[in-house]
Design a protein around this motif. Sequence first.
Motif, mmCIF file in Angstrom:
data_model
loop_
_atom_site.group_PDB
_atom_site.id
_atom_site.type_symbol
_atom_site.label_atom_id
_atom_site.label_comp_id
_atom_site.label_asym_id
_atom_site.label_seq_id
_atom_site.Cartn_x
_atom_site.Cartn_y
_atom_site.Cartn_z
ATOM 1 N N ILE A 26 -7.861 -43.050 4.332
ATOM 2 C CA ILE A 26 -6.713 -42.248 3.893
ATOM 3 C C ILE A 26 -5.815 -43.068 2.974
ATOM 4 O O ILE A 26 -5.451 -42.614 1.880
ATOM 5 C CB ILE A 26 -5.913 -41.712 5.103
ATOM 6 C CG1 ILE A 26 -6.745 -40.651 5.830
ATOM 7 C CG2 ILE A 26 -4.566 -41.145 4.665
ATOM 8 C CD1 ILE A 26 -6.155 -40.191 7.137
ATOM 9 N N ASN A 27 -5.462 -44.273 3.394
ATOM 10 C CA ASN A 27 -4.609 -45.112 2.557
ATOM 11 C C ASN A 27 -5.277 -45.405 1.217
ATOM 12 O O ASN A 27 -4.615 -45.403 0.174
ATOM 13 C CB ASN A 27 -4.253 -46.410 3.263
ATOM 14 C CG ASN A 27 -3.198 -46.209 4.331
ATOM 15 O OD1 ASN A 27 -2.546 -45.173 4.388
ATOM 16 N ND2 ASN A 27 -3.037 -47.196 5.189
ATOM 17 N N LYS A 28 -6.573 -45.638 1.241
ATOM 18 C CA LYS A 28 -7.296 -45.934 -0.002
ATOM 19 C C LYS A 28 -7.193 -44.766 -0.975
ATOM 20 O O LYS A 28 -6.857 -44.953 -2.153
ATOM 21 C CB LYS A 28 -8.760 -46.234 0.296
ATOM 22 C CG LYS A 28 -9.585 -46.510 -0.936
ATOM 23 C CD LYS A 28 -11.037 -46.736 -0.594
ATOM 24 C CE LYS A 28 -11.849 -46.895 -1.861
ATOM 25 N NZ LYS A 28 -13.278 -46.929 -1.588
ATOM 26 N N ASN A 29 -7.470 -43.575 -0.506
ATOM 27 C CA ASN A 29 -7.475 -42.412 -1.398
ATOM 28 C C ASN A 29 -6.077 -42.043 -1.883
ATOM 29 O O ASN A 29 -5.875 -41.807 -3.085
ATOM 30 C CB ASN A 29 -8.153 -41.223 -0.719
ATOM 31 C CG ASN A 29 -9.643 -41.435 -0.615
ATOM 32 O OD1 ASN A 29 -10.300 -41.774 -1.580
ATOM 33 N ND2 ASN A 29 -10.186 -41.251 0.584
ATOM 34 N N TYR A 30 -5.110 -41.992 -0.990
ATOM 35 C CA TYR A 30 -3.752 -41.659 -1.414
ATOM 36 C C TYR A 30 -3.150 -42.782 -2.266
ATOM 37 O O TYR A 30 -2.412 -42.516 -3.222
ATOM 38 C CB TYR A 30 -2.852 -41.366 -0.213
ATOM 39 C CG TYR A 30 -3.165 -40.075 0.493
ATOM 40 C CD1 TYR A 30 -3.926 -39.071 -0.100
ATOM 41 C CD2 TYR A 30 -2.677 -39.838 1.770
ATOM 42 C CE1 TYR A 30 -4.195 -37.879 0.560
ATOM 43 C CE2 TYR A 30 -2.944 -38.642 2.437
ATOM 44 C CZ TYR A 30 -3.709 -37.676 1.827
ATOM 45 O OH TYR A 30 -3.968 -36.495 2.477
ATOM 46 N N HIS A 42 2.976 -53.017 -4.838
ATOM 47 C CA HIS A 42 3.251 -53.977 -3.748
ATOM 48 C C HIS A 42 3.229 -53.270 -2.388
ATOM 49 O O HIS A 42 2.694 -53.820 -1.416
ATOM 50 C CB HIS A 42 4.598 -54.662 -3.958
ATOM 51 C CG HIS A 42 4.583 -55.686 -5.043
ATOM 52 N ND1 HIS A 42 3.734 -56.775 -5.070
ATOM 53 C CD2 HIS A 42 5.334 -55.781 -6.172
ATOM 54 C CE1 HIS A 42 3.947 -57.489 -6.138
ATOM 55 N NE2 HIS A 42 4.921 -56.904 -6.841
ATOM 56 N N LEU A 43 3.791 -52.074 -2.341
ATOM 57 C CA LEU A 43 3.774 -51.307 -1.093
ATOM 58 C C LEU A 43 2.335 -51.033 -0.667
ATOM 59 O O LEU A 43 1.973 -51.241 0.495
ATOM 60 C CB LEU A 43 4.537 -49.997 -1.267
ATOM 61 C CG LEU A 43 4.453 -49.026 -0.091
ATOM 62 C CD1 LEU A 43 5.159 -49.596 1.140
ATOM 63 C CD2 LEU A 43 5.034 -47.678 -0.463
ATOM 64 N N ILE A 44 1.537 -50.580 -1.579
ATOM 65 C CA ILE A 44 0.137 -50.265 -1.281
ATOM 66 C C ILE A 44 -0.596 -51.497 -0.766
ATOM 67 O O ILE A 44 -1.377 -51.404 0.183
ATOM 68 C CB ILE A 44 -0.553 -49.676 -2.525
ATOM 69 C CG1 ILE A 44 -0.031 -48.255 -2.756
ATOM 70 C CG2 ILE A 44 -2.073 -49.703 -2.396
ATOM 71 C CD1 ILE A 44 -0.347 -47.694 -4.117
ATOM 72 N N ASN A 45 -0.341 -52.646 -1.379
ATOM 73 C CA ASN A 45 -0.995 -53.879 -0.924
ATOM 74 C C ASN A 45 -0.617 -54.249 0.502
ATOM 75 O O ASN A 45 -1.355 -54.969 1.171
ATOM 76 C CB ASN A 45 -0.672 -55.039 -1.863
ATOM 77 C CG ASN A 45 -1.562 -55.050 -3.074
ATOM 78 O OD1 ASN A 45 -2.666 -54.519 -3.061
ATOM 79 N ND2 ASN A 45 -1.079 -55.667 -4.139
ATOM 80 N N SER A 46 0.527 -53.757 0.973
ATOM 81 C CA SER A 46 0.976 -54.094 2.320
ATOM 82 C C SER A 46 0.430 -53.138 3.388
ATOM 83 O O SER A 46 0.605 -53.392 4.583
ATOM 84 C CB SER A 46 2.508 -54.085 2.382
ATOM 85 O OG SER A 46 3.011 -52.755 2.382
ATOM 86 N N LEU A 47 -0.212 -52.059 2.954
ATOM 87 C CA LEU A 47 -0.692 -51.049 3.914
ATOM 88 C C LEU A 47 -2.043 -51.449 4.505
ATOM 89 O O LEU A 47 -2.837 -52.130 3.851
ATOM 90 C CB LEU A 47 -0.825 -49.691 3.219
ATOM 91 C CG LEU A 47 0.463 -49.086 2.665
ATOM 92 C CD1 LEU A 47 0.153 -47.772 1.948
ATOM 93 C CD2 LEU A 47 1.489 -48.876 3.760
ATOM 94 N N LYS A 90 5.533 -48.224 9.164
ATOM 95 C CA LYS A 90 6.028 -48.911 7.972
ATOM 96 C C LYS A 90 7.038 -48.054 7.200
ATOM 97 O O LYS A 90 7.327 -48.316 6.039
ATOM 98 C CB LYS A 90 4.852 -49.306 7.076
ATOM 99 C CG LYS A 90 3.895 -50.290 7.756
ATOM 100 C CD LYS A 90 2.784 -50.710 6.881
ATOM 101 C CE LYS A 90 3.085 -51.768 5.901
ATOM 102 N NZ LYS A 90 3.642 -53.018 6.208
ATOM 103 N N ARG A 91 7.562 -47.016 7.862
ATOM 104 C CA ARG A 91 8.478 -46.072 7.208
ATOM 105 C C ARG A 91 9.599 -46.780 6.446
ATOM 106 O O ARG A 91 9.947 -46.388 5.332
ATOM 107 C CB ARG A 91 9.065 -45.105 8.235
ATOM 108 C CG ARG A 91 9.954 -44.038 7.637
ATOM 109 C CD ARG A 91 10.424 -43.029 8.663
ATOM 110 N NE ARG A 91 9.364 -42.213 9.213
ATOM 111 C CZ ARG A 91 8.889 -41.100 8.649
ATOM 112 N NH1 ARG A 91 9.399 -40.686 7.522
ATOM 113 N NH2 ARG A 91 7.928 -40.412 9.224
ATOM 114 N N SER A 92 10.169 -47.814 7.025
ATOM 115 C CA SER A 92 11.290 -48.500 6.370
ATOM 116 C C SER A 92 10.876 -49.114 5.031
ATOM 117 O O SER A 92 11.707 -49.267 4.134
ATOM 118 C CB SER A 92 11.876 -49.571 7.291
ATOM 119 O OG SER A 92 10.911 -50.566 7.560
ATOM 120 N N ASP A 93 9.599 -49.458 4.875
ATOM 121 C CA ASP A 93 9.112 -50.014 3.609
ATOM 122 C C ASP A 93 9.118 -48.970 2.490
ATOM 123 O O ASP A 93 9.121 -49.316 1.312
ATOM 124 C CB ASP A 93 7.692 -50.566 3.767
ATOM 125 C CG ASP A 93 7.627 -51.738 4.717
ATOM 126 O OD1 ASP A 93 8.686 -52.329 5.029
ATOM 127 O OD2 ASP A 93 6.513 -52.080 5.161
#
Length: 116
Positions: free
Chosen positions: A29-33, A19-24, A88-91
Motif C-alpha cells: 500500500i505504501n509503495k503504490n500510494y 522524505h516522508l515517504i522514505n520514513s514509511l 506516523k500521523r504527526s509526520d
Amino acid sequence: MDKEIMKRRTKQFAIDCGHLINSLPKNDINKNYSNQLIRSSGSVAANYRAVSRAKSTSDFINKLKIVEEEQDESLLWLELLVEFNKSKRSDFVNIYKEGEEILKIIVASIKTTKSK
C-alpha cells in the motif's frame, strides 16, 4: 505571492513528500500510494515552474489549473497514506498544511487572474 517564493515552496513540498515517504514502512500500500504522491508532488513543482513561461493570460491560467489539480491529488495521496500509517500521523501534519496552503494560493491566483 512572489513567483520565486512559490517555486521554492512547491519544490520543497515535493522534497518533503519524498522524505516522508522514505520514513514509511515498506509494504504494498505504501509503495503504490507513495509512487503516486511522488509523481503528483513533483508535477506540482515542475508545472509551477512552467507557469512563469506562460505565453498569454489563458496559458497562465491553464498552467495554474494543472498545478491546482496536481496539488489536490497530492493531498489525496497524503490522506490515504496517513490512513495506513496512523502511528506516523504527526509526520504528516506539517506537510499536509503546507499542501493546503499552496492549493489555496494557486486557487486564489486563478481567481484573481480571471477577474482582471
